[in-house]
Write an enzyme that holds these catalytic residues in place. Structure first.
Site: not given
Lengths: 205, 103
Positions: A110, A113-115
């Site tokens: 991702c 962000c950090s999906c």
């Protein structure tokens, strides 16, 4: 009787780090306003610390290896298949499963962000959230794979999938050779978290 | 094989739960959150490479504070005051006793 503190006695409680105090402040204010229910917070933490993790994803992978019809349905439209297994909700609303083959190796990142597919893999590891991974996975995926100890044949393409708040990916790793006849539980043990992000291969852990 | 802990620090877990809960109760939508959080990470990542641990959740906290201040759910002054109240509570509570801001 001396006790465990190495340096000195603490006359008062250990002061948490500044961000922890800010989180407590937020929580207190929002609770006072009736926007937050402390029991709901505990429930969420318990869920991700103790109940939801990569074993969910491993179960999906193991079943896909063992059951061609299940696999076909999963690759065609993952959401209803996962919903039936109970692996849906929070951050798993729209899932796409991508299959590794001899010709293509899939990897998930991702860059925003950090999906991450929480219902299938739990909370992402630190490295998934690091700038190093998020930048390099797209720029030099083969080098990143090498850092994870994965070397692919030169004729195997690498495809990198960038997750978003709307779409999350799960990699279906290749079934290791010589695993015919293993039952679902034994197959699950071959499926690491990293293999479902595409940063590892399935195999004995 | 023992799994890694989901959260490295208790406050990471608290912050995560708080954010998920506020999203689920409709205080904000997740795509909006992701966009804002992504922007914070990008800005902070210009100064130094984020390691995905404390710095990641510090960016998360900054984003949530800003979002809630912007939407009027809270105010910066109230947050600072409550943070100070918690700090004072830790400093006056004897070690081993439960810490509470209700003196």
């Amino acid at each position: 009787m001396p006790h465990d503190h190495s340096d000195h006695d603490h006359p008062h409680s250990l002061l948490p780090p500044d961000p922890a105090l800010r989180v407590k402040a937020l929580e207190t204010i929002l609770t006072q306003k009736g926007l937050v229910d402390a029991a709901a917070l505990d429930e969420i933490i318990d869920t991700y610390e103790n109940r939801i993790g990569p074993r969910n994803g491993a179960q999906v992978v193991a079943r896909a290896w063992a059951d061609p019809e299940f696999k076909a349905a999963l690759l065609a439209d993952a959401d209803p298949v996962l919903a039936e297994l109970g692996f849906y909700g929070r951050q798993g609303e729209h899932m796409v499963v991508v299959e590794n083959t001899d010709a293509v190796h899939n990897m998930v990142v991702c860059t925003l962000c950090s999906c991450y597919p929480w219902p299938l893999l739990g909370i992402p590891p630190g490295w998934y959230k690091s700038d190093a991974y998020r930048a390099r996975a797209v720029r030099e995926p083969r080098k990143v794979l090498a850092d994870f100890g994965v070397t692919l044949p030169a004729d195997c393409a690498v495809r990198v999938w960038d997750s978003t708040a709307e779409v999350r990916y799960l990699v279906l790793p290749q079934r290791p050779v010589g695993t015919e006849g293993l039952d679902e539980a034994a197959l699950m043990d071959l499926v690491s978290r990293d293999s479902m992000i595409g940063c590892g291969l399935a195999g004995p852990q | 094989m023992r799994p890694e802990p989901a959260f490295e620090a208790p406050w990471h877990a608290q912050l995560f739960a708080l954010t998920v809960h506020l999203n689920e109760t409709g205080v904000f939508a997740w795509p909006d959150w992701a966009t804002r959080f992504g922007a914070t990470l990008k800005r902070r990542g210009l100064e130094k490479d984020l390691n995905g641990g404390d710095d990641y959740f510090e960016a998360w906290l900054e984003t949530l504070e800003a979002l809630l201040t912007e939407t009027g759910a809270t105010e910066a002054a109230a947050l600072a005051e409550m943070r100070a109240a918690w700090k004072a509570a830790y400093l006056r509570t004897p070690h081993g006793q439960p810490v509470t801001i209700k003196a």
